[in-house]
Design a protein around this motif. Structure first.
Motif, PDB file in Angstrom:
ATOM      1  N   PRO A   1       0.809  -1.227   0.000  1.00  0.00           N
ATOM      2  CA  PRO A   1       0.000   0.000   0.000  1.00  0.00           C
ATOM      3  C   PRO A   1       0.840   1.273   0.000  1.00  0.00           C
ATOM      4  N   LYS A   2       2.148   1.151   0.158  1.00  0.00           N
ATOM      5  CA  LYS A   2       3.010   2.333   0.261  1.00  0.00           C
ATOM      6  C   LYS A   2       3.698   2.632  -1.061  1.00  0.00           C
ATOM      7  N   ASN A   3       3.886   3.926  -1.316  1.00  0.00           N
ATOM      8  CA  ASN A   3       4.633   4.366  -2.482  1.00  0.00           C
ATOM      9  C   ASN A   3       5.931   5.023  -2.031  1.00  0.00           C
TER      10      ASN A   3
ATOM     11  N   GLN B   1       0.984  16.386   2.337  1.00  0.00           N
ATOM     12  CA  GLN B   1      -0.130  16.593   1.417  1.00  0.00           C
ATOM     13  C   GLN B   1       0.313  16.210   0.009  1.00  0.00           C
ATOM     14  N   ARG B   2      -0.656  15.969  -0.833  1.00  0.00           N
ATOM     15  CA  ARG B   2      -0.346  15.692  -2.235  1.00  0.00           C
ATOM     16  C   ARG B   2       0.426  16.872  -2.832  1.00  0.00           C
ATOM     17  N   ASP B   3       1.366  16.567  -3.708  1.00  0.00           N
ATOM     18  CA  ASP B   3       2.229  17.612  -4.241  1.00  0.00           C
ATOM     19  C   ASP B   3       2.640  17.244  -5.663  1.00  0.00           C
ATOM     20  N   GLU B   4       3.269  18.195  -6.338  1.00  0.00           N
ATOM     21  CA  GLU B   4       3.870  17.936  -7.637  1.00  0.00           C
ATOM     22  C   GLU B   4       5.350  18.265  -7.566  1.00  0.00           C
ATOM     23  N   VAL B   5       6.168  17.359  -8.057  1.00  0.00           N
ATOM     24  CA  VAL B   5       7.608  17.562  -8.115  1.00  0.00           C
ATOM     25  C   VAL B   5       8.037  17.356  -9.565  1.00  0.00           C
ATOM     26  N   GLY B   6       8.460  18.431 -10.216  1.00  0.00           N
ATOM     27  CA  GLY B   6       8.870  18.329 -11.615  1.00  0.00           C
ATOM     28  C   GLY B   6       7.760  17.853 -12.532  1.00  0.00           C
ATOM     29  N   GLY B   7       6.533  18.182 -12.184  1.00  0.00           N
ATOM     30  CA  GLY B   7       5.395  17.748 -12.992  1.00  0.00           C
ATOM     31  C   GLY B   7       4.852  16.387 -12.619  1.00  0.00           C
ATOM     32  N   TYR B   8       5.526  15.665 -11.728  1.00  0.00           N
ATOM     33  CA  TYR B   8       5.072  14.357 -11.285  1.00  0.00           C
ATOM     34  C   TYR B   8       4.259  14.490  -9.993  1.00  0.00           C
ATOM     35  N   THR B   9       3.218  13.696  -9.881  1.00  0.00           N
ATOM     36  CA  THR B   9       2.363  13.728  -8.704  1.00  0.00           C
ATOM     37  C   THR B   9       2.968  12.881  -7.586  1.00  0.00           C
ATOM     38  N   VAL B  10       3.036  13.464  -6.394  1.00  0.00           N
ATOM     39  CA  VAL B  10       3.444  12.740  -5.193  1.00  0.00           C
ATOM     40  C   VAL B  10       2.228  12.639  -4.295  1.00  0.00           C
ATOM     41  N   SER B  11       1.841  11.432  -3.958  1.00  0.00           N
ATOM     42  CA  SER B  11       0.640  11.241  -3.148  1.00  0.00           C
ATOM     43  C   SER B  11       0.908  11.575  -1.686  1.00  0.00           C
ATOM     44  N   ALA B  12      -0.147  11.978  -0.996  1.00  0.00           N
ATOM     45  CA  ALA B  12      -0.031  12.290   0.428  1.00  0.00           C
ATOM     46  C   ALA B  12       0.404  11.049   1.194  1.00  0.00           C
ATOM     47  N   LYS B  13       1.268  11.263   2.196  1.00  0.00           N
ATOM     48  CA  LYS B  13       1.790  10.217   3.085  1.00  0.00           C
ATOM     49  C   LYS B  13       2.773   9.277   2.390  1.00  0.00           C
ATOM     50  N   ALA B  14       3.187   9.640   1.187  1.00  0.00           N
ATOM     51  CA  ALA B  14       4.176   8.814   0.483  1.00  0.00           C
ATOM     52  C   ALA B  14       5.574   9.101   1.034  1.00  0.00           C
ATOM     53  N   ASP B  15       6.424   8.092   0.979  1.00  0.00           N
ATOM     54  CA  ASP B  15       7.831   8.259   1.342  1.00  0.00           C
ATOM     55  C   ASP B  15       8.587   8.827   0.149  1.00  0.00           C
ATOM     56  N   VAL B  16       9.403   9.838   0.420  1.00  0.00           N
ATOM     57  CA  VAL B  16      10.192  10.495  -0.614  1.00  0.00           C
ATOM     58  C   VAL B  16      11.658  10.438  -0.198  1.00  0.00           C
ATOM     59  N   LEU B  17      12.510  10.043  -1.119  1.00  0.00           N
ATOM     60  CA  LEU B  17      13.933   9.946  -0.828  1.00  0.00           C
ATOM     61  C   LEU B  17      14.724  10.853  -1.764  1.00  0.00           C
ATOM     62  N   ILE B  18      15.529  11.718  -1.165  1.00  0.00           N
ATOM     63  CA  ILE B  18      16.568  12.448  -1.893  1.00  0.00           C
ATOM     64  C   ILE B  18      17.878  11.847  -1.420  1.00  0.00           C
TER      65      ILE B  18
END
Length: 449
Positions: free
Chosen positions: A44-46, A333-350
């Motif tokens: 269930p996680k992105n 919250q849901r966001d856009e990064v470089g035109g791509y959709t990031v869903s709320a509560k998703a894990d993001v790695l830089i």
């Protein structure tokens, strides 16, 4: 319209998930090979992995309020609580405001003599091993960084606290285990790793309580203090709430400072010395500069701007082995990064480790080349292509001290000693914060020519 970043082929997904459990760096490399924006679904996680400077800028700086601390550091709350590394929002802002004055460049510069003296102690300690068997350089530079931390930020002597480094290793190992298991292994189970973690946590809290008691007593006797520990104690005294809760938060903030204040710099020094051993022509240039600038004396704050080649060497070491290898976030919250959709509560790695080796940003990125940090090269490089200390509001508060420490110690050790790596110790391990040699960094010591 929702636009998801590309994901791995279905056939590649099982391999990526296996690597997430046992080889997170390998997983990040494989994902980055798929593009500068990748989405990996884990049930269930992105998990979103971004590997472009402008994407990193958006997450870490432009819309940083939407991205709170993520996997790995979240799990570390079992020992760090809501310390400066793991807290968010108003709690983090209050903590940062409390300690920020202790890290101002003017104050750090006034402690340059302490950094140099601790570097000289390290050289003397290593010289005592000259002609003998291997010595674990990583262990010794960890002792150095704790000594610098105590003298510059805590106004305390940490030389007798030899349990701190191994206790932090146990804590970071447990945080990584919980990250991989996604918290599915209950903390109360009587497993050996859990038992080691609990012993390590008790030891860290014991040392923190001793340091707070000692510094508080000296403050009560009228001793002034502009150090970070004094400021943490004073901030705790202004809080409202149950005394037990205030004491716990004070302890957690100090343990966080102890961890962040020594681990990453020790890692940087270990990798720098290892890289110099593998590149004798660069080592010779560092030695020549150190002897030309310093002669036989210890460095002072004015030398920091004269040791230009040594600084470039340290910067290149941090490119290849950044002090913090991954910056995990959770989108609120849901966001856009470089035109791509990031869903709320998703894990993001830089991942600085991957960004710093992106062939579209760095020519021949695996090659160790300090000339990348010559002024003319810096002018043409995107700002967020190089983020060894993070970026945005959470840019590392101790970056000035860390750089001074790394440059001074690299110059002193290289000027006076020759170090040789013992073969077979080059594998990368993954503590929570920094990249370290697995099994330490055994080296033999001899006098420099």
């Amino acid at each position: 319209m929702r636009i998801d970043p590309p994901g791995p082929p279905v056939s590649a997904l099982p391999g990526l998930l296996r690597k997430f459990a046992v080889d997170r760096l390998g997983m990040m490399k494989d994902a980055a090979a798929l593009g500068d924006a990748v989405r990996v679904s884990m049930g269930p996680k992105n998990l979103y992995i971004f590997n472009r400077p402008d994407y990193a800028k958006h997450v870490l700086a432009d819309n940083s309020a939407n991205y709170h601390k993520g996997i790995g550091l979240v799990q570390s709350r079992r020992v760090l609580g809501d310390g400066l590394l793991t807290s968010d929002g108003e709690v983090w802002r209050a903590q940062r405001q409390a300690v920020q004055p202790a890290f101002k460049p003017g104050r750090v510069n006034r402690r340059a003599d302490a950094v140099a003296e601790e570097g000289a102690k390290l050289v003397a300690l290593l010289r005592a091993h000259e002609g003998g068997g291997p010595v674990d350089i990583l262990q010794e530079v960890t002792g150095l960084t704790l000594g610098v931390l105590g003298r510059t930020l805590l106004d305390s002597d940490l030389s007798s606290q030899d349990t701190l480094a191994p206790a932090f290793e146990e804590v970071q190992d447990q945080a990584m285990l919980e990250m991989v298991s996604q918290g599915m292994v209950p903390g109360w189970l009587p497993l050996p790793p859990q038992a080691r973690f609990r012993r390590a946590r008790r030891e860290l809290y014991r040392v923190a309580d001793l340091l707070v008691a000692d510094r508080s007593a000296r403050m009560a006797d009228g001793e002034p203090g502009d150090d970070a520990l004094s400021r943490i104690i004073e901030a705790a005294g202004r809080r409202n709430g149950p005394p037990r809760q205030i004491r716990r938060q004070l302890r957690e903030e100090l343990v966080t400072l102890l961890l962040a204040g020594h681990d990453t710099t020790a890692s940087t020094l270990g990798w720098t010395l290892h890289l110099l051993e593998r590149h004798p022509e660069v080592r010779a240039a560092v030695r020549e500069e150190a002897r030309s600038v310093l002669g036989e004396r210890l460095p002072d704050v004015n030398d920091l701007h004269r040791l230009t080649w040594t600084t470039m060497v340290v910067q290149e070491a941090m490119r290849l082995y950044p002090p913090v290898w991954v910056l995990p976030r959770i989108a609120q919250q849901r966001d856009e990064v470089g035109g791509y959709t990031v869903s709320a509560k998703a894990d993001v790695l830089i991942c600085p480790y991957i960004m710093h080796r992106n062939p579209r940003l760095w020519e021949d990125p695996e090659r160790f080349d300090p000339e990348r940090f010559a002024p003319q090269a810096l002018a043409s490089r995107p700002r967020y292509a190089y983020i060894p200390f993070g970026a945005g509001p959470r840019f590392c508060v101790g970056s000035n001290l860390g750089m001074m420490e790394a440059v001074f110690v690299t110059a002193l050790v290289t000027r006076d000693l020759d170090l040789r790596t013992v073969p077979g110790h080059r594998a990368v391990a993954e503590p929570m914060l920094s990249l370290r040699m697995r099994g330490g960094l055994p080296m033999t010591v001899s006098a420099a020519d």
